[in-house]
Scaffold this motif. Structure first.
Motif, mmCIF file in Angstrom:
data_model
loop_
_atom_site.group_PDB
_atom_site.id
_atom_site.type_symbol
_atom_site.label_atom_id
_atom_site.label_comp_id
_atom_site.label_asym_id
_atom_site.label_seq_id
_atom_site.Cartn_x
_atom_site.Cartn_y
_atom_site.Cartn_z
ATOM 1 N N GLU A 1 3.037 3.684 -5.529
ATOM 2 C CA GLU A 1 4.476 3.488 -5.700
ATOM 3 C C GLU A 1 4.873 2.059 -5.341
ATOM 4 N N LEU A 2 4.310 1.524 -4.255
ATOM 5 C CA LEU A 2 4.620 0.151 -3.850
ATOM 6 C C LEU A 2 4.204 -0.845 -4.925
ATOM 7 N N ARG A 3 3.011 -0.660 -5.462
ATOM 8 C CA ARG A 3 2.539 -1.596 -6.494
ATOM 9 C C ARG A 3 3.417 -1.516 -7.744
ATOM 10 N N ARG A 4 3.877 -0.324 -8.061
ATOM 11 C CA ARG A 4 4.768 -0.195 -9.213
ATOM 12 C C ARG A 4 6.077 -0.930 -8.965
ATOM 13 N N LYS A 5 6.654 -0.757 -7.775
ATOM 14 C CA LYS A 5 7.907 -1.444 -7.444
ATOM 15 C C LYS A 5 7.729 -2.960 -7.417
ATOM 16 N N ALA A 6 6.530 -3.409 -7.031
ATOM 17 C CA ALA A 6 6.299 -4.842 -6.859
ATOM 18 C C ALA A 6 5.890 -5.555 -8.144
ATOM 19 N N ALA A 7 5.686 -4.796 -9.201
ATOM 20 C CA ALA A 7 5.288 -5.426 -10.464
ATOM 21 C C ALA A 7 6.311 -6.486 -10.867
ATOM 22 N N TRP A 8 5.821 -7.669 -11.231
ATOM 23 C CA TRP A 8 6.643 -8.803 -11.668
ATOM 24 C C TRP A 8 7.390 -9.484 -10.518
ATOM 25 N N LEU A 9 7.140 -9.066 -9.299
ATOM 26 C CA LEU A 9 7.734 -9.758 -8.156
ATOM 27 C C LEU A 9 6.686 -10.649 -7.491
ATOM 28 N N PRO A 10 7.103 -11.670 -6.729
ATOM 29 C CA PRO A 10 6.137 -12.557 -6.048
ATOM 30 C C PRO A 10 5.563 -11.882 -4.800
ATOM 31 N N VAL A 11 4.771 -10.829 -5.041
ATOM 32 C CA VAL A 11 4.184 -10.029 -3.967
ATOM 33 C C VAL A 11 2.668 -10.033 -4.128
ATOM 34 N N SER A 12 1.953 -10.241 -3.023
ATOM 35 C CA SER A 12 0.488 -10.124 -3.063
ATOM 36 C C SER A 12 0.056 -9.094 -2.031
ATOM 37 N N PHE A 13 -0.789 -8.164 -2.466
ATOM 38 C CA PHE A 13 -1.349 -7.155 -1.573
ATOM 39 C C PHE A 13 -2.689 -7.682 -1.060
ATOM 40 N N LYS B 1 12.742 -18.739 -4.320
ATOM 41 C CA LYS B 1 12.802 -19.242 -2.952
ATOM 42 C C LYS B 1 12.003 -18.398 -1.967
ATOM 43 N N ALA B 2 11.313 -17.379 -2.441
ATOM 44 C CA ALA B 2 10.627 -16.471 -1.515
ATOM 45 C C ALA B 2 9.359 -15.920 -2.130
ATOM 46 N N ARG B 3 8.429 -15.555 -1.276
ATOM 47 C CA ARG B 3 7.254 -14.792 -1.679
ATOM 48 C C ARG B 3 6.876 -13.869 -0.528
ATOM 49 N N LEU B 4 6.117 -12.843 -0.833
ATOM 50 C CA LEU B 4 5.807 -11.811 0.140
ATOM 51 C C LEU B 4 4.328 -11.471 0.107
ATOM 52 N N SER B 5 3.691 -11.442 1.292
ATOM 53 C CA SER B 5 2.324 -10.947 1.433
ATOM 54 C C SER B 5 2.348 -9.654 2.227
ATOM 55 N N ILE B 6 1.622 -8.654 1.736
ATOM 56 C CA ILE B 6 1.553 -7.347 2.388
ATOM 57 C C ILE B 6 0.104 -7.097 2.794
ATOM 58 N N TRP B 7 -0.110 -6.934 4.104
ATOM 59 C CA TRP B 7 -1.432 -6.602 4.624
ATOM 60 C C TRP B 7 -1.435 -5.161 5.103
ATOM 61 N N GLY B 8 -2.367 -4.374 4.627
ATOM 62 C CA GLY B 8 -2.481 -2.979 5.037
ATOM 63 C C GLY B 8 -3.398 -2.240 4.095
ATOM 64 N N SER B 9 -3.975 -1.142 4.568
ATOM 65 C CA SER B 9 -4.893 -0.361 3.755
ATOM 66 C C SER B 9 -4.138 0.479 2.732
ATOM 67 N N GLU B 10 -4.550 0.378 1.487
ATOM 68 C CA GLU B 10 -3.947 1.186 0.436
ATOM 69 C C GLU B 10 -4.571 2.573 0.355
ATOM 70 N N GLN B 11 -5.525 2.859 1.251
ATOM 71 C CA GLN B 11 -6.169 4.174 1.262
ATOM 72 C C GLN B 11 -5.476 5.152 2.192
ATOM 73 N N THR B 12 -4.615 4.656 3.097
ATOM 74 C CA THR B 12 -3.951 5.533 4.066
ATOM 75 C C THR B 12 -3.090 6.577 3.365
ATOM 76 N N ASP B 13 -2.309 6.129 2.404
ATOM 77 C CA ASP B 13 -1.461 7.023 1.606
ATOM 78 C C ASP B 13 -1.492 6.488 0.183
ATOM 79 N N ARG B 14 -2.426 7.010 -0.598
ATOM 80 C CA ARG B 14 -2.662 6.461 -1.932
ATOM 81 C C ARG B 14 -1.426 6.551 -2.807
ATOM 82 N N ALA B 15 -0.730 7.683 -2.769
ATOM 83 C CA ALA B 15 0.453 7.842 -3.622
ATOM 84 C C ALA B 15 1.520 6.818 -3.258
ATOM 85 N N TYR B 16 1.720 6.609 -1.972
ATOM 86 C CA TYR B 16 2.724 5.636 -1.533
ATOM 87 C C TYR B 16 2.317 4.222 -1.951
ATOM 88 N N SER B 17 1.044 3.887 -1.817
ATOM 89 C CA SER B 17 0.576 2.556 -2.199
ATOM 90 C C SER B 17 0.745 2.315 -3.692
#
Length: 440
Positions: free
Chosen positions: A314-326, A296-312
């Motif tokens: 981590e986000l991609r790892r958490k979002a694996a297999w979820l309906p998330v698009s960077f 019932k949901a999907r998520l789009s994330i807009w933002g630079s992945e270069q600002t904090d590479r380690a954090y980005s």
């Protein structure tokens, strides 16, 4: 009238909230027939300029930028008061001869700028876009991520934030402080009792943190007038001793205010637009999405992945297999288009967000919002009319807020029909012009 705007960094390399505010103020002032110049800087650590002072034009406004690589911060005091900057600042101001100076942010200029303006007798207006004048980390957020009211009597809370910063991974300065019995934990001791036990080499930074509020308060007393974009920020400065002229002037938004288009895919499209940084709470949003029905949901994330590479990463790892698009970044001119693509904007920040422009842009484009329950945002969002609040820092509470929309697919559309924000940047600059004329 000639107005010089001072800001810590600027387009094209820097394009977040304060830079965008400076940009639209400059544009409106030029359209009103005034002469405008922007003075900014290159941060130490960024690519060096070809000359110490460079000039260029951005959207018709002249920009002067000096290179802090040649005058970098060496100690903590330099982050808020660097007398070495006085010469270059005075040289710039004597050349430009402004009728009014508008300080949009003091980082990279420090309170040395206010000293120079005072000595030259130049009328000075400020916009307080964050908590720099109060707080060591600019966020009013403590070392353990709880919210803060400002420096305590002995600055022990400020020292804890400082120690957290120097104790970051790989920080060589950690060896100067880590484990010292006088500072473990500093919140249980009074700083003045700890100071005599510190080595002389340590004292300078500690003293700079303790003395910061008083030095900033004295410097801010040199503003002829200032504006705050929210009641919350206004009250925070008043509570922490600012006694000068301080008016509330909400930010203005220039954007296509057309009704939101209909969508028929059967899913609620959530969106995040902003910095991919931990204090923005994007990790909470991904965790919350994992907890609700994915069909019932999907998520789009807009933002630079270069600002904090380690954090980005981590986000991609958490979002694996979820309906998330960077989705990366986009030109600010496309903001209305991006907001039209989503049903609900989520602002999951874990700090005191202070009237973020993206919130006002969402409201202006009739986009419902989910926001953390902090006063810098809630004063713009009537609950269950323009959006839903969640408990700051709680992915569980955020998931429950998202489920308001996934359980009732008609809710976002119903909210959209009543949401609006009519204030434009011209309204905002009209406020500033009145103040400029009064102080000049």
């Amino acid at each position: 009238m000639k107005i010089v705007l001072f800001v810590h960094c600027y387009f094209p390399d820097h394009f977040y909230g304060t830079e965008s505010y400076t940009r639209v103020v400059a544009r409106n002032l030029r359209e009103l027939g005034h002469t405008v110049k922007i003075v900014t800087a290159t941060f130490a650590g960024e690519s060096a300029q070809t000359a110490f002072i460079e000039e260029y034009e951005w959207e018709g406004t002249g920009v002067l930028r000096f290179d802090r690589n040649l005058i970098p911060n060496r100690v903590v005091r330099d982050t808020y008061y660097m007398p070495e900057l006085r010469t270059v600042l005075e040289r710039i101001l004597r050349r430009e001869k402004p009728d009014v100076v508008h300080v949009c942010h003091l980082v990279n200029h420090t309170t040395a700028l206010l000293e120079v303006l005072d000595s030259l007798g130049i009328p000075t207006v400020g916009t307080f876009t964050d908590f720099y004048g109060i707080c060591f980390n600019n966020k009013l957020q403590t070392h353990n991520d709880s919210l803060c009211l400002g420096p305590d009597r002995y600055r022990t809370n400020c020292l804890n934030c400082f120690l957290k910063e120097v104790a970051g991974p790989g920080n060589a300065r950690l060896t100067r402080y880590a484990g010292h019995r006088a500072l473990r934990p500093i919140s249980s001791r009074v700083a003045r009792f700890a100071m005599p036990t510190l080595k002389a080499a340590w004292r300078e930074d500690i003293e700079a943190i303790v003395e910061r509020p008083a030095i900033l308060a004295d410097a801010y007393g040199k503003f002829d007038a200032a504006v705050a974009p929210t009641r919350f920020l206004h009250d925070a400065y008043r509570r922490n001793g600012f006694e000068g002229r301080l008016e509330i002037s909400h930010f203005g938004i220039d954007i296509d205010r057309a009704p939101k288009p209909e969508r028929t895919d059967g899913k609620i499209h959530f969106g995040f637009i902003g910095q991919l940084a931990r204090h923005k709470g994007v990790h909470l949003l991904v965790e919350a999405l994992e907890a609700i029905a994915h069909d019932k949901a999907r998520l789009s994330i807009w933002g630079s992945e270069q600002t904090d590479r380690a954090y980005s990463i981590e986000l991609r790892r958490k979002a694996a297999w979820l309906p998330v698009s960077f989705q990366g970044t986009f030109p600010v001119e496309e903001m209305a288009q991006r907001l039209a693509e989503i049903d609900v904007l989520v602002i999951p920040s874990i700090w005191y967000e202070n009237s973020p422009l993206i919130l006002l842009q969402a409201l202006a484009t009739h986009t419902p919002v989910i926001i953390a329950d902090v006063a810098g945002m809630t004063e713009f969002v009537p609950p269950l009319e323009y959006g839903v609040y969640f408990a700051r820092g709680s992915a569980t509470s955020l998931a429950a807020a998202m489920e308001h929309f996934t359980r009732d697919p008609t809710l976002a559309r119903a909210m959209s029909r009543r949401i609006g924000y009519e204030r434009t940047t011209r309204h905002m600059v009209d406020d500033l012009m009145r103040i400029y004329e009064e102080v000049a």
